[in-house]
Design a protein around this motif. Structure first.
Motif, PDB file in Angstrom:
ATOM      1  N   MET A   1       0.858  -1.182   0.000  1.00  0.00           N
ATOM      2  CA  MET A   1       0.000   0.000   0.000  1.00  0.00           C
ATOM      3  C   MET A   1       0.894   1.232   0.000  1.00  0.00           C
ATOM      4  N   THR A   2       0.753   2.097  -0.974  1.00  0.00           N
ATOM      5  CA  THR A   2       1.593   3.281  -1.101  1.00  0.00           C
ATOM      6  C   THR A   2       0.898   4.482  -0.497  1.00  0.00           C
ATOM      7  N   LEU A   3       1.629   5.206   0.346  1.00  0.00           N
ATOM      8  CA  LEU A   3       1.088   6.393   0.991  1.00  0.00           C
ATOM      9  C   LEU A   3       1.810   7.611   0.453  1.00  0.00           C
ATOM     10  N   SER A   4       1.094   8.698   0.289  1.00  0.00           N
ATOM     11  CA  SER A   4       1.696   9.927  -0.194  1.00  0.00           C
ATOM     12  C   SER A   4       1.001  11.107   0.482  1.00  0.00           C
ATOM     13  N   PRO A   5       1.738  12.123   0.971  1.00  0.00           N
ATOM     14  CA  PRO A   5       3.188  12.227   0.979  1.00  0.00           C
ATOM     15  C   PRO A   5       3.804  11.317   2.023  1.00  0.00           C
ATOM     16  N   PRO A   6       5.156  11.138   2.015  1.00  0.00           N
ATOM     17  CA  PRO A   6       5.781  10.256   2.985  1.00  0.00           C
ATOM     18  C   PRO A   6       5.627  10.773   4.405  1.00  0.00           C
ATOM     19  N   SER A   7       5.714   9.871   5.364  1.00  0.00           N
ATOM     20  CA  SER A   7       5.568  10.240   6.760  1.00  0.00           C
ATOM     21  C   SER A   7       6.774  11.043   7.220  1.00  0.00           C
ATOM     22  N   PRO A   8       6.567  12.004   8.151  1.00  0.00           N
ATOM     23  CA  PRO A   8       7.685  12.778   8.669  1.00  0.00           C
ATOM     24  C   PRO A   8       8.546  11.960   9.610  1.00  0.00           C
ATOM     25  N   ALA A   9       9.744  12.463   9.894  1.00  0.00           N
ATOM     26  CA  ALA A   9      10.581  11.829  10.902  1.00  0.00           C
ATOM     27  C   ALA A   9       9.958  12.015  12.276  1.00  0.00           C
ATOM     28  N   HIS A  10      10.491  11.329  13.264  1.00  0.00           N
ATOM     29  CA  HIS A  10       9.958  11.377  14.616  1.00  0.00           C
ATOM     30  C   HIS A  10      10.939  12.154  15.493  1.00  0.00           C
ATOM     31  N   PRO A  11      10.789  13.463  15.633  1.00  0.00           N
ATOM     32  CA  PRO A  11      11.821  14.293  16.232  1.00  0.00           C
ATOM     33  C   PRO A  11      12.011  14.090  17.729  1.00  0.00           C
ATOM     34  N   THR A  12      11.089  13.441  18.426  1.00  0.00           N
ATOM     35  CA  THR A  12      11.273  13.246  19.863  1.00  0.00           C
ATOM     36  C   THR A  12      12.310  12.176  20.158  1.00  0.00           C
ATOM     37  N   GLY A  13      12.750  11.446  19.176  1.00  0.00           N
ATOM     38  CA  GLY A  13      13.679  10.355  19.395  1.00  0.00           C
ATOM     39  C   GLY A  13      13.000   9.017  19.580  1.00  0.00           C
ATOM     40  N   ARG A  14      11.680   8.986  19.760  1.00  0.00           N
ATOM     41  CA  ARG A  14      10.947   7.725  19.838  1.00  0.00           C
ATOM     42  C   ARG A  14      10.766   7.190  18.423  1.00  0.00           C
ATOM     43  N   SER A  15      11.091   5.941  18.216  1.00  0.00           N
ATOM     44  CA  SER A  15      10.945   5.380  16.885  1.00  0.00           C
ATOM     45  C   SER A  15       9.475   5.167  16.568  1.00  0.00           C
ATOM     46  N   GLY A  16       9.191   5.068  15.269  1.00  0.00           N
ATOM     47  CA  GLY A  16       7.827   4.757  14.860  1.00  0.00           C
ATOM     48  C   GLY A  16       7.380   3.425  15.407  1.00  0.00           C
ATOM     49  N   ALA A  17       8.290   2.446  15.450  1.00  0.00           N
ATOM     50  CA  ALA A  17       7.938   1.135  15.989  1.00  0.00           C
ATOM     51  C   ALA A  17       7.546   1.238  17.456  1.00  0.00           C
ATOM     52  N   GLU A  18       8.265   2.069  18.222  1.00  0.00           N
ATOM     53  CA  GLU A  18       7.932   2.239  19.633  1.00  0.00           C
ATOM     54  C   GLU A  18       6.562   2.876  19.786  1.00  0.00           C
ATOM     55  N   LEU A  19       6.287   3.919  19.032  1.00  0.00           N
ATOM     56  CA  LEU A  19       4.990   4.597  19.135  1.00  0.00           C
ATOM     57  C   LEU A  19       3.856   3.668  18.740  1.00  0.00           C
ATOM     58  N   ALA A  20       4.063   2.873  17.694  1.00  0.00           N
ATOM     59  CA  ALA A  20       2.999   1.975  17.227  1.00  0.00           C
ATOM     60  C   ALA A  20       2.709   0.866  18.226  1.00  0.00           C
ATOM     61  N   GLY A  21       3.604   0.623  19.159  1.00  0.00           N
ATOM     62  CA  GLY A  21       3.377  -0.423  20.146  1.00  0.00           C
ATOM     63  C   GLY A  21       2.801   0.052  21.449  1.00  0.00           C
ATOM     64  N   LEU A  22       2.572   1.365  21.606  1.00  0.00           N
ATOM     65  CA  LEU A  22       2.097   1.896  22.877  1.00  0.00           C
ATOM     66  C   LEU A  22       0.569   1.834  22.977  1.00  0.00           C
ATOM     67  N   PRO A  23       0.043   1.619  24.182  1.00  0.00           N
ATOM     68  CA  PRO A  23      -1.415   1.642  24.362  1.00  0.00           C
ATOM     69  C   PRO A  23      -1.985   3.028  24.126  1.00  0.00           C
ATOM     70  N   ALA A  24      -3.273   3.090  23.845  1.00  0.00           N
ATOM     71  CA  ALA A  24      -3.947   4.364  23.617  1.00  0.00           C
ATOM     72  C   ALA A  24      -3.905   5.245  24.848  1.00  0.00           C
ATOM     73  N   THR A  25      -4.045   4.656  26.040  1.00  0.00           N
ATOM     74  CA  THR A  25      -4.018   5.462  27.253  1.00  0.00           C
ATOM     75  C   THR A  25      -2.686   6.191  27.401  1.00  0.00           C
ATOM     76  N   VAL A  26      -1.589   5.514  27.051  1.00  0.00           N
ATOM     77  CA  VAL A  26      -0.269   6.137  27.138  1.00  0.00           C
ATOM     78  C   VAL A  26      -0.103   7.183  26.044  1.00  0.00           C
ATOM     79  N   LEU A  27      -0.514   6.853  24.827  1.00  0.00           N
ATOM     80  CA  LEU A  27      -0.390   7.810  23.724  1.00  0.00           C
ATOM     81  C   LEU A  27      -1.170   9.086  24.009  1.00  0.00           C
ATOM     82  N   ALA A  28      -2.388   8.956  24.496  1.00  0.00           N
ATOM     83  CA  ALA A  28      -3.200  10.147  24.774  1.00  0.00           C
ATOM     84  C   ALA A  28      -2.514  11.041  25.805  1.00  0.00           C
ATOM     85  N   ARG A  29      -1.916  10.424  26.824  1.00  0.00           N
ATOM     86  CA  ARG A  29      -1.218  11.228  27.840  1.00  0.00           C
ATOM     87  C   ARG A  29       0.015  11.895  27.247  1.00  0.00           C
TER      88      ARG A  29
END
Length: 501
Positions: A1-29
């Motif tokens: 599946m191709t997405l456009s435009p490309p996703s931005p970098a993650h400037p906080t230093g948290r990888s995309g993989a780390e963010l995608a693995g976090l629960p919603a309660t943690v992400l919302a906070r």
């Protein structure tokens, strides 16, 4: 599946993989505290979709541009110091049977292949008001009339634990999306088990609250839409998540009465978040019914769920009794109840126009020569079942069963031909589920463990009428003894060796 435009970098230093693995309660906070941005979290979710969904087909409509725009709006509001809603930029997926204003809602059917609703379903209104980021619509069988993921208008969803196998249905794509971390929250709907089936087969949590806790409209209620307006007295919308706390968060947003749904009920007796956070089951009586007295069950399922049921006695302070509820199997009457709720004339007109392109099993059901006697017998059977259940539950606080009689089976089948060496009729593998759509009782599927071949197995927890808090507390207490959120399919591990951006 191709997405456009490309996703931005993650400037906080948290990888995309780390963010995608976090629960919603943690992400919302984290988003609310501006430790990460909603844009970063949305980018991570879209990256996970891009990495996996060409093979798994969780989504039928990805609203990437709209998701990025909404995330940016939430970040801007936070930068101004504005308050944001409970979901605060968390990505959410929505089952494609649930109406979304301005977003195509195909319902897996050629009859609705270009349908764009003119209004949101009530739950979608509430998601938007809570500042969720809607990532897209997820795969379903045609009009929800199947427990597997096949439909005539989009690719078949695949089970992330073994892509040769089904994720179940009808909330198929929602189960896949949550199990793989494409989103932490997804909406499913459950008219005969359709939240609990993919929850069990995909290894996630799924909750069907009491009938009316979560209001529906236009889904199941709007006479303009044959097929989509079916299931009125059976359907429930509910959360599919990786943790019970996330489900409680989502329920705190979507539950509550609405005048557009004549079946909706108040929810003041349930504090979803507090119940999940502080479960106490001490002294509860729990009935364990390994086969409901009449269902064949795969030995691996029986082993895993039997061990999980013992946890309630060994670690949670409950009295557990193996007990047969004495139910009369309602399976023979299930489809008559569905079609008694259905615009049969409208669906037959739909079949006349689109039938050659529709699912054959659905066409057969629509064209069956239903009689008034079929519907009357089905209603009588439903009343009998409701009375059997309240009498049985008067002695117990909870009923525990397997969610399904089997683990995931190969794609391309509607169900197994035999279970534990016994030939079975259609739908036997689902027999633990639809009784509680007929009664309207709250029921959840919790991950109970895995088969020897690494396939998830779910355990169903059923409460008394309106005892949603007890089911949620039991789910949270069991989760605390055997946390499941750290278990990921191998396909996810392959994408998580670094940032997916």
């Amino acid at each position: 599946m191709t997405l456009s435009p490309p996703s931005p970098a993650h400037p906080t230093g948290r990888s995309g993989a780390e963010l995608a693995g976090l629960p919603a309660t943690v992400l919302a906070r984290l988003i609310r505290d501006r430790e990460v941005s909603a844009a970063e979290v949305t980018a991570a979710a879209l990256d996970r979709v891009q990495a996996l969904d060409d093979d798994l087909h969780a989504f039928v409509e990805l609203t990437a541009a709209g998701a990025r725009t909404r995330a940016a709006e939430i970040d801007a509001a936070l930068a101004r110091g504005d308050e944001v809603g409970a979901l605060a930029g968390v990505p959410v997926a929505i089952k494609d049977l649930i109406a979304t204003r301005g977003i195509t809602t195909r319902s897996g059917s050629p009859a609705y292949a270009t349908f764009i609703p003119d209004e949101d379903d009530i739950v979608v209104e509430r998601l938007r008001a809570a500042d969720a980021v809607i990532l897209g619509k997820t795969t379903v069988p045609e009009l929800g009339f199947s427990a597997v993921a096949d439909n005539p208008v989009s690719p078949t969803a695949r089970n992330p634990w073994d892509p040769t196998r089904t994720p179940g249905g009808s909330s198929a794509g929602s189960g896949v999306a949550v199990a793989t971390g494409m989103v932490p929250l997804a909406l499913g709907s459950d008219g005969g088990g359709s939240v609990r089936i993919p929850a069990s087969l995909c290894g996630v949590y799924g909750l069907k609250a009491s009938m009316g806790r979560v209001p529906l409209y236009p889904g199941c209620r709007d006479e303009r839409y044959p097929g989509m307006s079916s299931w009125e007295t059976l359907e429930h919308i509910g959360p599919m998540t990786r943790t019970v706390d996330d489900a409680a968060l989502l329920m705190s947003v979507i539950a509550g009465p609405d005048p557009r749904d004549r079946h909706s009920i108040p929810t003041a007796d349930v504090d979803w978040r507090a119940t999940a956070a502080n479960p106490d089951l001490s002294g509860l009586r729990v009935a364990y019914a390994p086969d409901l007295g009449y269902l064949p069950v795969d030995p691996e399922v029986r082993r895993v769920v039997g061990a999980a049921a013992r946890v309630f006695a060994d670690r949670l302070g409950c009295e557990v009794v193996e007990a047969d509820p004495g139910l009369t199997n309602p399976q023979a009457h299930f489809w008559a109840l569905v079609f008694n709720d259905t615009d049969l004339d409208g669906m037959r007109a739909m079949v006349a126009e689109h039938g050659p392109r529709m699912s054959p099993h659905l066409v057969e059901l629509v064209l069956r020569p239903w009689t008034a006697e079929d519907f009357s017998r089905a209603q009588t059977a439903r009343k009998r079942l409701v009375n059997q259940m309240w009498r049985f539950m008067s002695d117990y606080d909870l009923l525990v069963t397997p969610t399904l009689a089997v683990p995931a089976f190969p794609v391309g089948f509607q169900g197994p031909d035999s279970i534990d060496g016994r030939m079975t009729g259609p739908g036997s593998w689902l027999g633990f589920l639809n009784p509680f759509n007929l009664t309207g009782q709250p029921a959840a599927s919790v991950p109970a463990g895995f088969t020897a071949h690494g396939l998830p197995v779910g355990m169903q927890i059923v409460g008394r009428h309106l005892a949603d808090a007890t089911v949620l507390a039991a789910s949270a207490a069991f989760e605390a003894t055997a946390p499941w959120a750290s278990s990921w399919p191998a396909c996810v591990a392959a994408t998580s060796t670094g940032s997916t951006s």
